[in-house]
Design a protein around this motif. Structure first.
Motif, PDB file in Angstrom:
ATOM      1  N   THR A   1     -24.283  61.185  27.593  1.00 12.54           N
ATOM      2  CA  THR A   1     -23.450  61.165  28.930  1.00 12.54           C
ATOM      3  C   THR A   1     -23.318  59.738  28.532  1.00 12.54           C
ATOM      4  O   THR A   1     -22.170  58.744  28.442  1.00 12.54           O
ATOM      5  CB  THR A   1     -24.192  61.256  29.909  1.00 12.54           C
ATOM      6  OG1 THR A   1     -24.507  62.621  30.255  1.00 12.54           O
ATOM      7  CG2 THR A   1     -23.344  60.718  30.505  1.00 12.54           C
ATOM      8  N   LEU A   2     -24.729  58.208  28.513  1.00 11.18           N
ATOM      9  CA  LEU A   2     -24.336  57.327  27.717  1.00 11.18           C
ATOM     10  C   LEU A   2     -23.590  57.193  26.344  1.00 11.18           C
ATOM     11  O   LEU A   2     -23.095  55.984  26.621  1.00 11.18           O
ATOM     12  CB  LEU A   2     -25.702  56.870  28.238  1.00 11.18           C
ATOM     13  CG  LEU A   2     -25.998  55.522  27.898  1.00 11.18           C
ATOM     14  CD1 LEU A   2     -25.641  54.107  28.075  1.00 11.18           C
ATOM     15  CD2 LEU A   2     -27.882  55.148  27.051  1.00 11.18           C
TER      16      LEU A   2
ATOM     17  N   VAL B   1     -28.632  58.158  34.679  1.00  9.98           N
ATOM     18  CA  VAL B   1     -28.395  57.095  33.515  1.00  9.98           C
ATOM     19  C   VAL B   1     -28.634  56.038  34.268  1.00  9.98           C
ATOM     20  O   VAL B   1     -30.098  55.358  33.430  1.00  9.98           O
ATOM     21  CB  VAL B   1     -27.298  56.686  32.732  1.00  9.98           C
ATOM     22  CG1 VAL B   1     -27.243  55.570  31.846  1.00  9.98           C
ATOM     23  CG2 VAL B   1     -27.382  58.454  31.707  1.00  9.98           C
ATOM     24  N   LEU B   2     -28.235  55.889  35.025  1.00  8.30           N
ATOM     25  CA  LEU B   2     -28.522  53.988  35.956  1.00  8.30           C
ATOM     26  C   LEU B   2     -29.485  54.001  36.649  1.00  8.30           C
ATOM     27  O   LEU B   2     -29.879  52.543  36.309  1.00  8.30           O
ATOM     28  CB  LEU B   2     -26.509  53.386  36.815  1.00  8.30           C
ATOM     29  CG  LEU B   2     -25.496  54.020  36.109  1.00  8.30           C
ATOM     30  CD1 LEU B   2     -24.800  53.519  37.423  1.00  8.30           C
ATOM     31  CD2 LEU B   2     -25.457  53.328  34.824  1.00  8.30           C
TER      32      LEU B   2
ATOM     33  N   VAL C   1     -20.683  49.429  33.037  1.00  7.68           N
ATOM     34  CA  VAL C   1     -20.265  48.251  31.958  1.00  7.68           C
ATOM     35  C   VAL C   1     -21.644  47.831  31.500  1.00  7.68           C
ATOM     36  O   VAL C   1     -21.999  47.389  30.224  1.00  7.68           O
ATOM     37  CB  VAL C   1     -19.580  46.753  32.771  1.00  7.68           C
ATOM     38  CG1 VAL C   1     -20.602  45.436  32.132  1.00  7.68           C
ATOM     39  CG2 VAL C   1     -18.390  46.916  33.357  1.00  7.68           C
ATOM     40  N   GLN C   2     -22.688  47.443  32.438  1.00  5.53           N
ATOM     41  CA  GLN C   2     -24.308  47.477  31.978  1.00  5.53           C
ATOM     42  C   GLN C   2     -24.886  48.079  30.879  1.00  5.53           C
ATOM     43  O   GLN C   2     -25.799  48.244  29.610  1.00  5.53           O
ATOM     44  CB  GLN C   2     -24.816  47.092  32.929  1.00  5.53           C
ATOM     45  CG  GLN C   2     -24.700  45.655  33.866  1.00  5.53           C
ATOM     46  CD  GLN C   2     -25.048  44.457  33.722  1.00  5.53           C
ATOM     47  OE1 GLN C   2     -25.751  44.422  32.755  1.00  5.53           O
ATOM     48  NE2 GLN C   2     -24.006  44.017  33.343  1.00  5.53           N
ATOM     49  N   ALA C   3     -24.112  50.183  31.467  1.00  3.20           N
ATOM     50  CA  ALA C   3     -24.604  50.822  30.678  1.00  3.20           C
ATOM     51  C   ALA C   3     -24.134  50.772  29.272  1.00  3.20           C
ATOM     52  O   ALA C   3     -24.834  51.514  28.445  1.00  3.20           O
ATOM     53  CB  ALA C   3     -24.598  51.897  30.813  1.00  3.20           C
ATOM     54  N   VAL C   4     -23.187  50.652  29.443  1.00  3.11           N
ATOM     55  CA  VAL C   4     -22.456  50.864  28.078  1.00  3.11           C
ATOM     56  C   VAL C   4     -22.990  49.224  26.601  1.00  3.11           C
ATOM     57  O   VAL C   4     -23.619  49.503  26.002  1.00  3.11           O
ATOM     58  CB  VAL C   4     -20.783  50.346  27.574  1.00  3.11           C
ATOM     59  CG1 VAL C   4     -19.867  49.530  26.655  1.00  3.11           C
ATOM     60  CG2 VAL C   4     -19.948  51.295  28.358  1.00  3.11           C
TER      61      VAL C   4
ATOM     62  N   TYR D   1     -24.571  49.599  23.062  1.00  4.71           N
ATOM     63  CA  TYR D   1     -24.565  48.917  22.188  1.00  4.71           C
ATOM     64  C   TYR D   1     -25.734  48.317  21.502  1.00  4.71           C
ATOM     65  O   TYR D   1     -26.589  48.005  20.436  1.00  4.71           O
ATOM     66  CB  TYR D   1     -23.443  47.804  22.194  1.00  4.71           C
ATOM     67  CG  TYR D   1     -22.089  49.067  21.660  1.00  4.71           C
ATOM     68  CD1 TYR D   1     -21.294  49.466  20.947  1.00  4.71           C
ATOM     69  CD2 TYR D   1     -21.488  48.201  23.419  1.00  4.71           C
ATOM     70  CE1 TYR D   1     -20.264  49.546  20.237  1.00  4.71           C
ATOM     71  CE2 TYR D   1     -19.689  49.157  23.019  1.00  4.71           C
ATOM     72  CZ  TYR D   1     -19.556  49.798  21.724  1.00  4.71           C
ATOM     73  OH  TYR D   1     -18.460  50.148  21.759  1.00  4.71           O
ATOM     74  N   GLU D   2     -26.620  47.852  22.238  1.00  4.32           N
ATOM     75  CA  GLU D   2     -27.895  46.847  22.049  1.00  4.32           C
ATOM     76  C   GLU D   2     -28.809  47.585  21.349  1.00  4.32           C
ATOM     77  O   GLU D   2     -29.812  47.451  20.865  1.00  4.32           O
ATOM     78  CB  GLU D   2     -28.015  46.533  23.288  1.00  4.32           C
ATOM     79  CG  GLU D   2     -27.417  44.953  23.825  1.00  4.32           C
ATOM     80  CD  GLU D   2     -28.185  44.213  24.172  1.00  4.32           C
ATOM     81  OE1 GLU D   2     -28.688  42.747  24.229  1.00  4.32           O
ATOM     82  OE2 GLU D   2     -29.341  44.428  25.564  1.00  4.32           O
TER      83      GLU D   2
END
Length: 230
Positions: free
Chosen positions: A170-171, A201-202, A211-214, A218-219
């Motif tokens: 999902t993430l 997830v959050l 937005v923070q999840a995205v 990536y990080e």
């Protein structure tokens, strides 16, 4: 119950124009206007609004610092306003906790929709420009660390180990920019089930919103810049 909004912009015509549009909508109330970041922070502290529309570039306390303070001190959702579709300052705004951003030439209906979306706890992730900003920022690296090569991403971090396989996927799909409906179609489940996965997830990763999840995805190497699936 009305969505309470503060509009902060150093240009009076822009500020009053946005306020006028929003105040005319059912279920939305503009409770204050601010001409700089310090006024915006003060208005949030005094009035506890649901959403703060915040210009990136303002004299004195700029929008980035104001966003950092507001997101740290309150549950108010911050949406950055910018004249540019690619603005380096927006990168810092996302890390400060902003839920997304709007261009100042946003259409009336999109402005109203954005306020309703963030007030409901979601984020402005649909515009492809937001995904591009996040991907580009992570590719270049944060200012306090060297950039990583996009061709050699790190293995998914141990931080993600708290997620189930379905939550991790999902993430991954969130980071590719898919909506709940699109993720539901991918999984062949209901949107309600997807919302539960997103919420998990959050919660597990202690993130404010999508937005923070995205950024997290990536990080921590779950996706790499330019990965849009296929």
């Amino acid at each position: 119950m009305s969505i309470r909004v503060v509009v902060a912009d150093d240009q009076e015509l822009v500020r009053s124009g946005f306020a006028m549009i929003l105040d005319a909508q059912p279920g939305i109330e503009v409770v204050a206007e601010a001409g700089d970041g310090a006024e915006a922070v003060d208005a949030v502290r005094r009035l506890a609004p649901d959403v703060l529309l915040l210009d990136v570039r303002m004299p004195g306390v700029d929008g980035i610092e104001a966003a950092r303070v507001v997101c740290a001190e309150s549950g108010c959702r911050v949406v950055m306003l910018t004249t540019f579709d690619v603005d380096e300052y927006v990168y810092d705004a996302l890390y400060a906790g902003a839920s997304g951003f709007l261009l100042k030439d946003v259409r009336r209906d999109d402005l109203v929709h954005a306020v309703r979306v963030v007030a409901a706890g979601d984020s402005l992730l649909a515009p492809s420009v937001t995904r591009r900003l996040v991907a580009d920022f992570v590719r270049r690296g944060r200012p306090d660390r060297p950039a990583e090569s996009p061709s050699a991403p790190a293995a998914p971090s141990r931080r993600l180990a708290v997620l189930t396989a379905r939550e991790e996927e999902t993430l991954r799909l969130l980071a590719r920019g898919l909506s709940n409906a699109e993720i539901a179609a991918e999984f062949v489940v209901s949107e309600h089930t997807v919302k539960t996965h997103v919420s998990n997830v959050l919660s597990k990763l202690a993130l404010r919103d999508r937005v923070q999840a995205v950024i997290c995805a990536y990080e921590h190497g779950l996706v790499v810049p330019g990965d849009h699936g296929g």
